[in-house]
Enzyme design. Structure first.
Site, PDB file in Angstrom:
ATOM      1  CG  ASP A  86       3.702   1.910  -3.791  1.00  0.00           C
ATOM      2  OD1 ASP A  86       4.231   2.754  -4.538  1.00  0.00           O
ATOM      3  OD2 ASP A  86       2.944   2.220  -2.846  1.00  0.00           O
ATOM      4  CG  ASP A  89       3.826   5.826  -5.477  1.00  0.00           C
ATOM      5  OD1 ASP A  89       3.989   4.716  -6.024  1.00  0.00           O
ATOM      6  OD2 ASP A  89       3.871   5.972  -4.244  1.00  0.00           O
ATOM      7  CE1 TYR A 238       2.734   0.585   1.333  1.00  0.00           C
ATOM      8  CE2 TYR A 238       4.217   2.020   0.108  1.00  0.00           C
ATOM      9  CZ  TYR A 238       3.015   1.344   0.215  1.00  0.00           C
ATOM     10  OH  TYR A 238       2.094   1.415  -0.803  1.00  0.00           O
ATOM     11  CD  GLU A 475      -2.220   5.572  -4.207  1.00  0.00           C
ATOM     12  OE1 GLU A 475      -1.113   5.651  -4.746  1.00  0.00           O
ATOM     13  OE2 GLU A 475      -2.479   6.104  -3.100  1.00  0.00           O
TER      14      GLU A 475
END
Length: 493
Positions: A86, A89, A238, A475
């Site tokens: 995603d 990571d 999420y 990120e």
């Protein structure tokens, strides 16, 4: 560049000074005001190759990545290889991945004709996700797999996806542990993608649509939030904070567009009113569904969809800076600022809705009002352009927030694969803890450039520290890029 406070001391005529001043403005505009949108489009799609999980093809262009996650699904006795990590990571979270797929598909449906040679790359990016989502939806009857990899364990490690030695837990929803949100989003992704492939691969398109219908039926029949079923496997990462009604609307809207089946219209009507919103994201789909459904009110002149046109325009009135109903903050540099964590995800998603609704308005010569302010398509396009341009470097610190675009871009992104040496340059295994020193804590730029990645973005003061540990800003994520693809394609065309 001519500085105005120097002009009186110069021994040149006023006309020459004027000429130089306007020349400098012209050059500034070309350097900073109109980024190369075609280059940005190409790179925004290339980024997805850097996020690939599974066995990489010979055509892989981001060459510092290698195959990974080849045993994904084994703990459940199924093949769940493929799909995308995603963000920075090594976890596959299907909820944001499916949203990413829906937005890539919508981008391609609306702007495919403007993509030129990038259209096949957009289709490839979609197919890498849908091949995986099809496995998740069909591997075990009565189950929808919704993720691979324990996020709590994974996030304690700093290792390359190719070296992963963390447990690859498999997560699913079912009739006894429902997940209408993740199922509705998966159905939306498969239905939207089925339209992308309808002409170029009818057989694959048919499989996508048949599967989308089944997954949507599951979402409708067994109602519940996947966060309740899966707890710490998906929260706080999420969680479905907005509930699942928005995904039922979003999934229903996409299946209606793909099938024209009246049962999906009846579903939408049964969901009732959802109140206004000024956000659009992987979690909250109401605004996206309203714009998608307003297409029928505007392009098809179908009065049954007038409610969604009004709601789409209410959303625009909450976003536009000079609207009497605005609820949206802007930085001094002109960037939409919604939330401090990964703000650019909201900017790209909202910008996509701005260009897309403007496109529908242009096609039907439609204007609307926010109070006594008249809104024409040009107003939405101009705001969208300022957001795209800001991301590409037209901002107070002249920082492009797309990696590898322009001379000044983030060098220390919060991304495991990018920040660790590639297998080609460091063949020895780097274990769970092995990546923190010297790599994560290093002040050196990342050794591998994740071309096209859009990071979380600047803070509310238009500042960007370029700090690997500052994941809220540094990120990248698939869903930031997915919505940007459509918006930048609008300008690239």
């Amino acid at each position: 560049m001519v500085l105005l406070d120097q002009v009186p001391t110069m021994s040149m005529g006023a006309s020459a000074v004027c000429f130089l001043f306007f020349l400098s403005l012209f050059l500034l505009d070309n350097v900073h005001g109109n980024p190369n949108y075609r280059e940005a489009l190409a790179k925004s799609l290339l980024f997805f190759q850097g996020q690939r999980s599974g066995r990489l093809p010979k055509s892989q262009q981001i060459s510092w990545r290698s195959s990974s996650g080849l045993s994904d699904g084994r703990l459940a006795g199924v093949d769940l290889t493929g799909g995308y990590y995603d963000a920075g990571d090594n976890v596959k979270f299907n909820f944001p991945m499916a949203y990413t797929t829906t937005m890539l598909s919508w981008s391609t449906l609306e702007y495919g004709k403007k993509m030129g040679p990038q259209l096949q790359n957009a289709r490839a990016a979609i197919r890498w996700a849908t091949d995986y989502l099809l496995k998740c939806a069909t591997a075990t009857p009565g189950k929808l797999y919704v993720g691979v990899g324990d996020p709590n364990v994974d996030h304690k490690c700093w290792e390359r996806p190719e070296d992963m030695d963390t447990v690859r837990s498999v997560y699913s929803v079912s009739s006894s542990n429902p997940g209408s949100d993740v199922a509705g989003e998966t159905a939306a992704a498969l239905a939207a993608a089925s339209m992308v492939f309808r002409k170029v691969d009818p057989k694959y398109s048919g499989l996508l649509l048949r599967t989308a219908k089944k997954v949507m039926q599951f979402a409708i029949q067994y109602r519940g939030a996947y966060s309740d079923a899966l707890g710490s496997a998906v929260c706080p990462f999420y969680c479905s904070y907005s509930g699942y009604k928005d995904e039922l609307m979003w999934g229903g809207a996409w299946l209606l567009r793909a099938t024209n089946d009246v049962s999906y219209y009846n579903l939408l009507k049964s969901l009732g009113d959802d109140g206004g919103t000024d956000l659009f994201s992987w979690d909250n789909k109401f605004a996206g569904a309203h714009v998608l459904l307003s297409r029928r009110a505007l392009l098809n002149k179908d009065t049954n969809f007038e409610q969604y046109r009004r709601e789409a325009e209410d959303f625009m009135c909450r976003i536009l800076p000079n609207s009497p109903f605005t609820t949206t903050q802007y930085t001094q540099g002109g960037l939409i600022f919604k939330l401090p964590e990964s703000n650019l995800q909201y900017v790209t998603s909202i910008t996509f809705l701005l260009t897309t609704y403007a496109k529908y308005m242009k096609a039907t010569k439609h204007n609307f009002n926010c109070g006594n302010m008249v809104v024409n398509p040009g107003l939405l396009i101009n705001l969208a352009k300022t957001q795209v341009d800001y991301i590409l470097g037209v901002n107070p610190i002249q920082m492009s927030y797309m990696v590898g675009f322009g001379p000044n871009f983030p060098r220390r992104i919060h991304h495991r694969g990018s920040s660790l040496p590639s297998l080609a340059s460091h063949s020895q295994n780097i274990g769970c803890d092995g990546g923190f020193n010297p790599f994560f804590h290093s002040s050196s730029p990342n050794p591998n450039i994740l071309l096209g990645a859009i990071v979380g973005g600047p803070n509310q003061n238009d500042g960007y520290p370029d700090d690997r540990s500052d994941y809220s800003h540094s990120e990248p994520a698939t869903y930031i890029n997915a919505a940007f693809v459509g918006a930048v394609a609008y300008f690239a065309g």
